[in-house]
Write an enzyme that holds these catalytic residues in place. Structure first.
Site, PDB file in Angstrom:
ATOM      1  N   GLU A 116     -48.376 -27.624  50.326  1.00 25.85           N
ATOM      2  CA  GLU A 116     -47.130 -27.001  49.846  1.00 25.85           C
ATOM      3  C   GLU A 116     -45.935 -27.888  50.168  1.00 25.85           C
ATOM      4  O   GLU A 116     -45.017 -28.038  49.350  1.00 25.85           O
ATOM      5  CB  GLU A 116     -46.956 -25.621  50.492  1.00 25.85           C
ATOM      6  N   LYS A 138     -38.856 -10.997  54.912  1.00 28.38           N
ATOM      7  CA  LYS A 138     -38.973 -12.394  55.332  1.00 28.38           C
ATOM      8  C   LYS A 138     -37.636 -12.972  55.822  1.00 28.38           C
ATOM      9  O   LYS A 138     -37.611 -14.056  56.396  1.00 28.38           O
ATOM     10  CB  LYS A 138     -39.485 -13.252  54.166  1.00 28.38           C
TER      11      LYS A 138
HETATM   12  C1  5RP Z   1     -49.226 -20.055  52.453  1.00 30.15           C
HETATM   13  C2  5RP Z   1     -47.791 -19.701  52.571  1.00 30.15           C
HETATM   14  C3  5RP Z   1     -47.306 -18.517  51.795  1.00 30.15           C
HETATM   15  O1  5RP Z   1     -46.438 -18.950  50.800  1.00 30.15           O
HETATM   16  C4  5RP Z   1     -46.598 -17.566  52.723  1.00 30.15           C
HETATM   17  O2  5RP Z   1     -47.512 -17.185  53.743  1.00 30.15           O
HETATM   18  C5  5RP Z   1     -46.103 -16.314  51.994  1.00 30.15           C
HETATM   19  O3  5RP Z   1     -47.187 -15.572  51.483  1.00 30.15           O
HETATM   20  P1  5RP Z   1     -46.976 -14.186  50.730  1.00 30.15           P
HETATM   21  O4  5RP Z   1     -46.190 -14.483  49.492  1.00 30.15           O
HETATM   22  O5  5RP Z   1     -48.381 -13.701  50.449  1.00 30.15           O
HETATM   23  O6  5RP Z   1     -46.246 -13.258  51.660  1.00 30.15           O
HETATM   24  O7  5RP Z   1     -47.017 -20.355  53.221  1.00 30.15           O
HETATM   25  O8  5RP Z   1     -49.566 -21.114  53.291  1.00 30.15           O
END
Ligand code: 5RP
Length: 231
Positions: free
Chosen positions: A108, A126
């Site tokens: 990522e 978040k």
């Molecule tokens: C994966 C990530 C995800 O983008 C992060 O954990 C958010 O996930 P979600 O959209 O399911 O809450 O960093 O490595």
């Protein structure tokens, strides 16, 4: 906010991000439930004639993209994608992030670093005034023990992430392990991100502090400015 509301907020954010995708674009496809909603909307737009290509950041993202009929490509073909859409685990007022709950943060970060624009899709839970979640750290298995020792020396509380319905550690798409390391409140995420990556054996960590200028954060249906991240 209950689980249903979080899911609705993730869907709104994902759909809103998908609306920003223009014909002909090459887009990074992050990993996780919120990006999946963006892909769901892209599937509809592709069915209606949108022509795009996606660069998946994980096996999970690639599988979902194929299911949704999103044509795939790679950073080798397109080293500078038009944008990357991704989720996050924490976002602070300066748009610094912690990512990696899905153990996909190394790829990522490669995609986010290469993309012209970085769109982060999240629900309200978040947002935080200070990053303080455990930082996911991808480590080559060979170096696990000295890396754990270095992290403890730095004041961290490292825990090797264990598999679910699989005995032993989580193994990433790159063949490495994940150490989740708590540092309490992180006052200088930039420094911590840099310091972690200078430890031999660490491949990448889940602090994303270098993309803030090209980052757009979408929370539910709202495009955020950093002033919106309130205590
Ligand atoms: C994966 C990530 C995800 O983008 C992060 O954990 C958010 O996930 P979600 O959209 O399911 O809450 O960093 O490595």
């Amino acid at each position: 906010m209950d689980e249903q509301a979080h899911t609705a907020s993730k869907r709104e954010a994902g759909y809103r991000a998908a609306e920003l995708v223009q014909p002909g674009m090459v887009i990074g496809l992050g990993t996780g439930s919120t990006v999946f909603f963006a892909m769901e909307r892209l599937k509809e737009r592709i069915a209606a004639g949108l022509n795009i290509q996606g660069i998946p950041t994980s096996l999970q993202a690639a599988t979902r993209a194929r299911e949704y009929g999103i044509p795939l490509t790679s950073l080798d073909e397109y080293p500078e994608p038009d944008l990357a859409i991704d989720g996050a685990d924490q976002v602070d007022p300066k748009f610094r992030l912690i990512k990696g709950r899905g153990a996909a943060h190394t790829r990522e970060k490669c995609v986010a670093a290469s993309a012209k624009q970085f769109i982060v899709v999240i629900d309200e839970s978040k947002l935080t005034t200070h990053l303080n979640a455990p930082v996911p750290i991808e480590v080559i298995p060979f170096a696990a023990t000295p890396v754990v020792a270095r992290l403890k020396f730095m004041g961290g509380l490292p825990v090797i992430r264990q598999g679910v319905k699989k005995d032993g550690p989580v193994i990433t798409d790159n063949g490495n392990i994940i150490i989740d390391c708590s540092f309490g409140r992180i006052d200088s995420p930039e420094k911590l991100e840099h310091d972690l990556c200078s430890i031999p054996g660490i491949v990448e960590n889940g602090l994303f502090t270098r993309f803030t200028k090209k980052t757009l954060v979408i929370v539910g249906s709202r495009l955020l400015t950093s002033a919106d991240v309130i205590p």
